[in-house]
Scaffold this motif. Structure first.
Motif, PDB file in Angstrom:
ATOM      1  N   GLU A  63       1.226   4.062  -3.071  1.00 34.01           N
ATOM      2  CA  GLU A  63       0.813   5.436  -2.785  1.00 34.01           C
ATOM      3  C   GLU A  63       1.992   6.408  -2.909  1.00 34.01           C
ATOM      4  OE1 GLU A  63      -1.102   5.268   1.023  1.00 34.01           O
ATOM      5  OE2 GLU A  63      -2.890   4.287   0.194  1.00 34.01           O
TER       6      GLU A  63
ATOM      7  N   ALA B  11      -4.573   3.059  -1.675  1.00 32.86           N
ATOM      8  CA  ALA B  11      -4.477   1.664  -2.097  1.00 32.86           C
ATOM      9  C   ALA B  11      -5.144   0.762  -1.060  1.00 32.86           C
ATOM     10  CB  ALA B  11      -3.015   1.266  -2.277  1.00 32.86           C
ATOM     11  N   ASP B  12      -5.796  -0.281  -1.544  1.00 32.20           N
ATOM     12  CA  ASP B  12      -6.466  -1.266  -0.684  1.00 32.20           C
ATOM     13  C   ASP B  12      -5.927  -2.652  -1.044  1.00 32.20           C
ATOM     14  OD1 ASP B  12      -8.137  -3.097   0.568  1.00 32.20           O
ATOM     15  OD2 ASP B  12      -9.960  -1.961   0.137  1.00 32.20           O
TER      16      ASP B  12
ATOM     17  N   LYS C  70       0.846  -1.205   0.000  1.00 41.02           N
ATOM     18  CA  LYS C  70       0.000   0.000   0.000  1.00 41.02           C
ATOM     19  C   LYS C  70       0.875   1.247   0.000  1.00 41.02           C
ATOM     20  CE  LYS C  70      -3.189   2.439   3.133  1.00 41.02           C
ATOM     21  NZ  LYS C  70      -4.211   2.934   2.249  1.00 41.02           N
TER      22      LYS C  70
ATOM     23  N   VAL D  56      -6.479   0.565  -6.196  1.00 39.55           N
ATOM     24  CA  VAL D  56      -6.016   1.871  -5.723  1.00 39.55           C
ATOM     25  C   VAL D  56      -6.921   2.930  -6.336  1.00 39.55           C
ATOM     26  CG1 VAL D  56      -4.254   2.151  -7.536  1.00 39.55           C
ATOM     27  CG2 VAL D  56      -4.060   3.445  -5.408  1.00 39.55           C
TER      28      VAL D  56
END
Length: 69
Positions: free
Chosen positions: A21, A35-36, A17, A42
């Motif tokens: 990012e 972001a996941d 993540k 994202v």
């Protein structure tokens, strides 16, 4: 501003993540990214006049991940 959600391959943890990012945040014109890793996505908010889809894809690849088709 344009908002877009990208599907990513290979992202699985908090480090993933942060890496995604960070790279997206380096692009001038990117206002926000989230972001996941669990969902493999994202969300990005950016200025289309400054950032292209290829720029976003390049930043994700620079972080070590791939944008899914």
């Amino acid at each position: 501003m344009t908002e877009k959600t990208l599907n990513l391959e290979g992202m699985s943890c908090a480090h993933c993540k942060a890496a995604v990012e960070e790279e997206l945040g380096k692009l001038p014109g990117v206002e926000y990214s989230n972001a996941d890793p669990g969902a493999g996505t994202v969300e990005v908010r950016f200025d289309e006049g400054k950032v292209t889809d290829d720029d976003l894809k390049g930043a994700v690849e620079e972080a070590g991940y791939a944008v899914a088709a």
